[in-house]
Motif scaffolding. Structure first.
Motif, PDB file in Angstrom:
ATOM      1  N   HIS A 151       0.828  -1.219   0.000  1.00  8.97           N
ATOM      2  CA  HIS A 151       0.000   0.000   0.000  1.00  8.97           C
ATOM      3  C   HIS A 151       0.858   1.263   0.000  1.00  8.97           C
ATOM      4  CE1 HIS A 151       0.130   0.742   4.501  1.00  8.97           C
ATOM      5  NE2 HIS A 151       0.311  -0.557   4.532  1.00  8.97           N
ATOM      6  N   ASP A 175       5.876   1.460   7.055  1.00 11.63           N
ATOM      7  CA  ASP A 175       4.485   1.049   6.831  1.00 11.63           C
ATOM      8  C   ASP A 175       3.829   1.980   5.813  1.00 11.63           C
ATOM      9  OD1 ASP A 175       1.956  -0.003   7.039  1.00 11.63           O
ATOM     10  OD2 ASP A 175       1.589   0.673   9.081  1.00 11.63           O
ATOM     11  N   ASP A 176       3.861   1.693   4.504  1.00 15.70           N
ATOM     12  CA  ASP A 176       4.459   0.483   3.960  1.00 15.70           C
ATOM     13  C   ASP A 176       5.339   0.847   2.764  1.00 15.70           C
ATOM     14  OD1 ASP A 176       4.708  -2.351   3.282  1.00 15.70           O
ATOM     15  OD2 ASP A 176       3.092  -2.077   1.851  1.00 15.70           O
ATOM     16  N   GLU A 181      -5.353   0.927   2.316  1.00  9.29           N
ATOM     17  CA  GLU A 181      -5.171  -0.148   3.291  1.00  9.29           C
ATOM     18  C   GLU A 181      -5.403   0.350   4.706  1.00  9.29           C
ATOM     19  OE1 GLU A 181      -3.264  -2.902   6.085  1.00  9.29           O
ATOM     20  OE2 GLU A 181      -2.801  -0.803   5.801  1.00  9.29           O
ATOM     21  N   GLU A 182      -4.925   1.563   4.977  1.00  9.44           N
ATOM     22  CA  GLU A 182      -5.008   2.087   6.349  1.00  9.44           C
ATOM     23  C   GLU A 182      -6.425   2.521   6.727  1.00  9.44           C
ATOM     24  OE1 GLU A 182      -2.717   1.529   8.273  1.00  9.44           O
ATOM     25  OE2 GLU A 182      -0.734   1.838   7.418  1.00  9.44           O
ATOM     26  N   ASP A 206       4.725  -6.078   4.777  1.00  7.87           N
ATOM     27  CA  ASP A 206       4.005  -5.017   5.481  1.00  7.87           C
ATOM     28  C   ASP A 206       3.884  -5.423   6.944  1.00  7.87           C
ATOM     29  OD1 ASP A 206       2.572  -2.695   5.836  1.00  7.87           O
ATOM     30  OD2 ASP A 206       0.670  -3.529   5.137  1.00  7.87           O
TER      31      ASP A 206
HETATM   32 ZN    ZN Z   1       0.952  -1.377   6.345  1.00  7.84          ZN
END
Ligand code: ZN
Ligand code: BES
Length: 460
Positions: free
Chosen positions: A88, A121-122, A155-156, A184
């Motif tokens: 991501h 991240d990431d 993703e977050e 990740d």
């Molecule tokens: Zn991540």
């Protein structure tokens, strides 16, 4: 010279260039939770797309109703497995800003680490695969298998758009693969690489408690009306009992128990509660009775409060009964719990526990199921070779407590295996101020990735 020697030499020479490309991506404040950052989120997608196409991959920007998906692929290699790299390009909000020693979106080198939001991240971990793959192409070597990339920007915040995309008929074909490769997550400790064979899932909610129609003078009205902040506190504290057991109805019905073999394997890791507590700056560790710290973190469901809002937050005192209160909460889930079931359980719990004089609303934000894969798969054996070459020792097999919400659905939809190869460290400060990524781990991750493609191609 063997292919791998050629690659290693190329990677050695390319380190400054690779670090510069990471810094460039880290300068883009792609905070997916912030609606005002959507241009930066898109810019990060375009930057990743550009890096992949400059490396010689065929690329495609897949538009969604939110941030675009970045897709790329190398040509098919018949008879060999297909790998799909998932990662991501979005990051968590950088707040609280005043705690950063250097600004979150000005990547800064200190003590062998690169500090910036998204470094571990990431963006940093994800780029290891872009550069690890690009090394084959740049060295003029024949890539022994097909590699695809799917890099998303949500993703977050729960991967809603990717979830929808996966349901499109063309997605299963485009993303068809034997193994999804994801970096990740983390190593077990500095100098001890790990392969993660399980992640927890998550179910995330907001609770909104409404009381009187306006804030009230607590002297005139306090004691006669239900205070929403107090009501919310009581509701939240009723969610977990003194033994750390979550009190939602039927919550544990589908919890997959830990296998004895896993408990034994984790015993061998030599985890120290006291060193861990010291690292975190806490005097004691707490958690569900009957489980060790690693078991609590990796394989048991939990409840957490992430944010609480009510009443007066400014300097000095103000005597009110606030009109409302709210909380951001989540449950970490383990296989075979389903986020939708937990949402039902929470609504039922709230209904049963709402006191008179306030109204409570549950807003279901997002979720994803946990995953556990076979720790003895041939893909894991192949990854061990690549990790040993790059990190100087084989990886230990662990599970982790974080969530990558889309993984369970990808595995399910694509019928593929998954390799979670974490290059980060527990003290990288993911989601926290002063996030960092060890620069040597970035280079080792790139080397492991480059070796991985050769090793995966031998899995038949
Ligand atoms: Zn991540
Ligand atoms: N990289 C993490 C997931 C992770 C964390 C894996 C720690 C292994 C160990 C990922 O980017 C992440 O933070 N995901 C969020 C998802 C959530 C916001 C839906 C998480 O786990 O909180």
């Amino acid at each position: 010279m063997s292919d791998l020697q050629t690659i290693d030499r190329y990677l050695q020479q390319s380190q400054p260039k690779h670090l510069e490309s990471l810094k460039q991506l880290l300068r883009i404040p792609s905070v997916s939770a912030d609606p005002t950052a959507s241009e930066a989120v898109r810019a990060a997608a375009l930057s990743v797309l550009d890096t992949l196409s400059s490396a010689g991959l065929h690329t495609e920007l897949i538009e969604t109703d939110g941030p675009p998906l970045v897709y790329a692929e190398t040509p098919p290699v018949p008879g060999k497995p297909v790998a799909l790299v998932y990662g991501h390009y979005d990051v968590q909000p950088p707040d609280p800003l005043d705690l950063w020693l250097t600004p979150p979106f000005e990547p800064t080198e200190r003590d062998g680490n690169l500090y910036a939001r998204g470094s571990t991240d990431d963006k940093g971990q994800m780029l290891t695969h872009v550069h690890g793959l690009a090394a084959w192409l740049a060295s003029g070597l024949e890539l022994p298998l097909q590699v695809k990339f799917l890099i998303e920007g949500e993703e977050e915040v729960g991967s809603e758009q990717l979830e929808k995309y996966l349901l499109r008929p063309e997605a299963a074909e485009k993303l068809a693969c034997d193994v999804v490769v994801i970096s990740d997550s983390s190593q077990y400790a500095a100098g001890q690489p790990a392969i993660t064979y399980g992640l927890r899932g998550i179910a995330y909610f907001e609770l909104h408690v409404d009381g009187p129609k306006a804030d009230l003078h607590s002297g005139s009205f306090g004691g006669a009306v239900n205070n929403p902040a107090v009501a919310l506190s009581k509701l939240l504290s009723a969610m977990v009992d003194a033994d750390g057991r979550i009190q939602l109805p039927r919550f544990y019905d589908n919890v997959r128990p830990l296998a004895d073999s896993e408990r034994n394997m984790w015993q061998q890791l030599g985890f120290s509660d006291s060193a861990f507590a010291q690292q975190l700056g806490v005097e004691a560790l707490v958690g569900e009775a009957g489980f060790t710290t690693l078991e609590r973190r990796w394989a048991r469901p939990t409840f957490d409060i992430h944010g609480l809002t009510s009443g007066y937050q400014g300097e000095g005192g103000k005597t009110i009964v606030p009109a409302k209160a709210s909380a951001k909460i989540s449950f970490r889930l383990v296989p075979d719990q389903k986020p939708a079931e937990v949402a039902e359980q929470l609504k039922e719990f709230v209904k049963q526990h709402t006191p008179p004089g306030v109204r409570v609303r549950v807003v279901d934000l997002h979720g994803g199921s946990g995953v556990v894969v076979d720790p003895h798969s041939p893909f894991i054996a192949a990854a061990q070779q690549a990790i040993s070459a790059a990190f100087g020792k084989p990886a230990v097999l662990i599970r982790e407590g974080g969530s990558i919400p889309i993984v369970a659905q990808m595995v399910d939809r694509l019928k593929s295996d998954v390799l979670l190869l974490g290059w980060g460290l527990d003290d990288d400060g993911a989601h926290s101020p002063n996030e960092k990524f060890c620069i040597d781990d970035f280079y080792r991750g790139i080397r492991a990735s480059a070796h991985l493609w050769g090793a995966l191609a031998t899995v038949g």
